[in-house]
Design an enzyme around this catalytic site. Structure first.
Site, PDB file in Angstrom:
ATOM      1  N   LEU A  17       0.820  -1.208   0.000  1.00 43.73           N
ATOM      2  CA  LEU A  17       0.000   0.000   0.000  1.00 43.73           C
ATOM      3  C   LEU A  17       0.854   1.258   0.000  1.00 43.73           C
ATOM      4  O   LEU A  17       0.547   2.231  -0.697  1.00 43.73           O
ATOM      5  CB  LEU A  17      -0.929   0.008   1.209  1.00 43.73           C
ATOM      6  CG  LEU A  17      -1.829   1.236   1.364  1.00 43.73           C
ATOM      7  CD1 LEU A  17      -2.751   1.407   0.164  1.00 43.73           C
ATOM      8  CD2 LEU A  17      -2.634   1.154   2.651  1.00 43.73           C
ATOM      9  N   ALA A  64       4.585  -1.715   8.735  1.00 39.51           N
ATOM     10  CA  ALA A  64       4.031  -2.691   9.673  1.00 39.51           C
ATOM     11  C   ALA A  64       4.759  -4.020   9.549  1.00 39.51           C
ATOM     12  O   ALA A  64       5.385  -4.325   8.529  1.00 39.51           O
ATOM     13  CB  ALA A  64       2.542  -2.898   9.406  1.00 39.51           C
ATOM     14  N   ASP A 106      -8.621  -6.281   9.517  1.00 37.66           N
ATOM     15  CA  ASP A 106      -9.778  -7.067   9.947  1.00 37.66           C
ATOM     16  C   ASP A 106      -9.399  -8.082  11.030  1.00 37.66           C
ATOM     17  O   ASP A 106     -10.265  -8.610  11.727  1.00 37.66           O
ATOM     18  CB  ASP A 106     -10.411  -7.783   8.749  1.00 37.66           C
ATOM     19  CG  ASP A 106      -9.437  -8.666   7.975  1.00 37.66           C
ATOM     20  OD1 ASP A 106      -8.228  -8.362   7.962  1.00 37.66           O
ATOM     21  OD2 ASP A 106      -9.878  -9.657   7.358  1.00 37.66           O
ATOM     22  N   TYR A 129      -0.459 -11.210  15.370  1.00 39.12           N
ATOM     23  CA  TYR A 129      -0.516 -10.093  14.417  1.00 39.12           C
ATOM     24  C   TYR A 129      -1.697  -9.174  14.735  1.00 39.12           C
ATOM     25  O   TYR A 129      -1.546  -7.954  14.832  1.00 39.12           O
ATOM     26  CB  TYR A 129      -0.627 -10.639  12.992  1.00 39.12           C
ATOM     27  CG  TYR A 129      -0.986  -9.591  11.967  1.00 39.12           C
ATOM     28  CD1 TYR A 129      -0.081  -8.600  11.608  1.00 39.12           C
ATOM     29  CD2 TYR A 129      -2.245  -9.588  11.361  1.00 39.12           C
ATOM     30  CE1 TYR A 129      -0.419  -7.630  10.674  1.00 39.12           C
ATOM     31  CE2 TYR A 129      -2.586  -8.629  10.420  1.00 39.12           C
ATOM     32  CZ  TYR A 129      -1.665  -7.651  10.088  1.00 39.12           C
ATOM     33  OH  TYR A 129      -2.005  -6.692   9.168  1.00 39.12           O
ATOM     34  N   TRP A 154      -7.634  -8.185   2.999  1.00 35.52           N
ATOM     35  CA  TRP A 154      -7.364  -8.937   1.762  1.00 35.52           C
ATOM     36  C   TRP A 154      -6.821  -8.036   0.647  1.00 35.52           C
ATOM     37  O   TRP A 154      -7.334  -7.999  -0.469  1.00 35.52           O
ATOM     38  CB  TRP A 154      -8.638  -9.633   1.276  1.00 35.52           C
ATOM     39  CG  TRP A 154      -9.192 -10.680   2.187  1.00 35.52           C
ATOM     40  CD1 TRP A 154      -8.985 -10.815   3.535  1.00 35.52           C
ATOM     41  CD2 TRP A 154     -10.095 -11.735   1.818  1.00 35.52           C
ATOM     42  NE1 TRP A 154      -9.704 -11.875   4.032  1.00 35.52           N
ATOM     43  CE2 TRP A 154     -10.394 -12.467   3.001  1.00 35.52           C
ATOM     44  CE3 TRP A 154     -10.699 -12.121   0.635  1.00 35.52           C
ATOM     45  CZ2 TRP A 154     -11.245 -13.574   3.007  1.00 35.52           C
ATOM     46  CZ3 TRP A 154     -11.552 -13.212   0.639  1.00 35.52           C
ATOM     47  CH2 TRP A 154     -11.819 -13.940   1.805  1.00 35.52           C
TER      48      TRP A 154
END
Length: 284
Positions: A17, A64, A106, A129, A154
Site C-alpha cells: 500500500l 508494519a 480485519d 498479528y 485482503w
C-alpha cells in the site's frame, strides 16, 4: 497566488500500500514516502528527526510487521514494530502537529460474527498479528485527537506479494489446486484504497473507518474470479481451513461494514470484482 500544497508523508513506502500511495500524483498534494531503509519506525529519535525535518501536514502510517504466521513465533518483534513503532510515529506526529492515518486490519476481530463488523464493534484479536495491530490502534487513540484509523482486508495490487499474484503463479505451475472456502471477507485493491485514504486525510472527519472494496467472497470464490477473468483453465476445488493448518488463526468471517464512510458522505470503494478486473487489465 497559488495555494500551498498539502504535505503528505508515507511510512512503509516500499510495501504494497505504501508504494501505491508514494507513486501517486494528485493535484494539491506533495507526497513523500520512505521505506524501512530510510526510516526505522522502532527508533523514536529517528522518527522525530525525519518527521520534524519534512514537517508534514499528514502522515499515513503503512509501515508494519505483516508476516501473520511468523508473528506467532516472534511476538516481541511484531509488537516492537506494530505497537512501539506506531507509538513513535504518533508521538512524532503530535510534536509536529500533523494528522495521522493508521492502517489497521480485519484481524482485530475474532471472525466469529455473521454480520459485517461495524467500526465500534468489540475487538477480540485471536492472533499475535491482530493483537499487535490493535495495540497500534490504542497507541494512536491514546496520544492523538486528530487521527484516522482505517481497517482494511485482503489487499492486492501491483506492488508486493498477495493472493492474486500467488494464484496466477500457481496457475502457471499446476493443473489443479485447492482453495479455502470457509473464510469470508472482502478483497481490497491497493489503488482504490490509496485514493480513498488521500481523500479521507484531507477532511477533519476523524475516527475509525472500515475500507475495502464492496461485496464479499471466500478465498475460493476470489480464486475462481481471478482465473475466470484471465480465461485460465485450472481446476479449483474448495476445501476447509482445517485441511491447511497454519500457525496463526484466521478470521472465518471478517467482512467490514463501511458505516463511517457512508455517515460522512464519502464515496465508497467500487465492487471487488470491478477492482479485480481493472487490476488484471492493467497487469496484462
Amino acid at each position: 497566488m497559488t495555494a500551498a500544497l498539502l504535505k503528505v508523508f508515507i511510512t512503509g513506502a516500499n510495501g504494497q500500500l505504501g508504494a501505491e500511495l508514494a507513486n501517486l500524483s494528485i493535484n494539491g498534494l506533495d507526497i513523500k514516502g520512505l521505506g524501512r531503509d530510510g526510516l526505522d519506525i522502532t527508533s523514536l529519535e529517528q522518527c522525530r528527526h525525519v518527521i520534524s525535518e519534512y514537517r508534514p501536514d499528514v502522515i499515513i502510517h503503512c509501515a508494519a510487521y505483516t508476516a501473520v504466521d511468523k508473528a506467532e513465533s516472534e511476538p516481541e518483534e511484531a509488537f516492537r514494530i506494530n505497537s512501539e513503532g506506531t507509538y513513535n510515529i504518533a508521538a512524532s506526529a503530535k510534536e509536529c502537529g500533523a494528522k495521522l492515518c493508521y492502517l489497521s486490519t480485519d484481524y482485530v476481530f475474532d471472525g466469529q460474527g455473521k454480520l459485517p463488523y461495524e467500526e465500534n464493534d468489540s475487538t477480540n484479536p485471536q492472533s499475535v498479528y491482530g493483537k499487535s495491530k490493535l495495540a497500534g490502534e490504542l497507541a494512536v487513540a491514546s496520544l492523538l485527537s486528530r487521527y484516522f484509523i482505517v481497517r482494511t482486508s485482503w489487499v492486492f495490487g501491483k506492488y508486493g506479494h498477495n493472493f492474486v499474484h500467488t494464484m496466477l503463479k500457481l496457475a502457471n505451475d499446476q493443473q489443479s489446486l485447492k482453495v479455502v472456502s470457509d473464510q469470508i471477507g472482502s478483497p481490497t485493491y491497493s489503488l482504490d484504497l490509496a485514493h480513498f485514504l488521500l481523500q479521507l486525510v484531507q477532511t477533519e472527519n476523524y475516527g475509525i473507518y472500515h475500507a475495502s472494496n464492496t461485496g464479499s467472497c471466500s478465498w475460493y470464490d476470489f480464486a475462481q474470479a481471478i482465473f475466470k477473468q484471465r480465461a485460465l483453465s485450472i481446476k479449483v476445488e474448495p476445501c476447509l481451513t482445517e485441511e491447511f493448518p497454519r500457525p496463526a488463526p484466521r478470521p472465518s468471517y471478517s467482512v467490514l461494514n463501511h458505516g463511517a464512510i457512508h455517515r460522512h458522505g464519502m464515496s465508497d470503494l467500487r465492487p471487488w470484482k470491478e477492482a479485480l478486473f481493472h487490476y488484471l487489465y492493467e497487469r496484462a
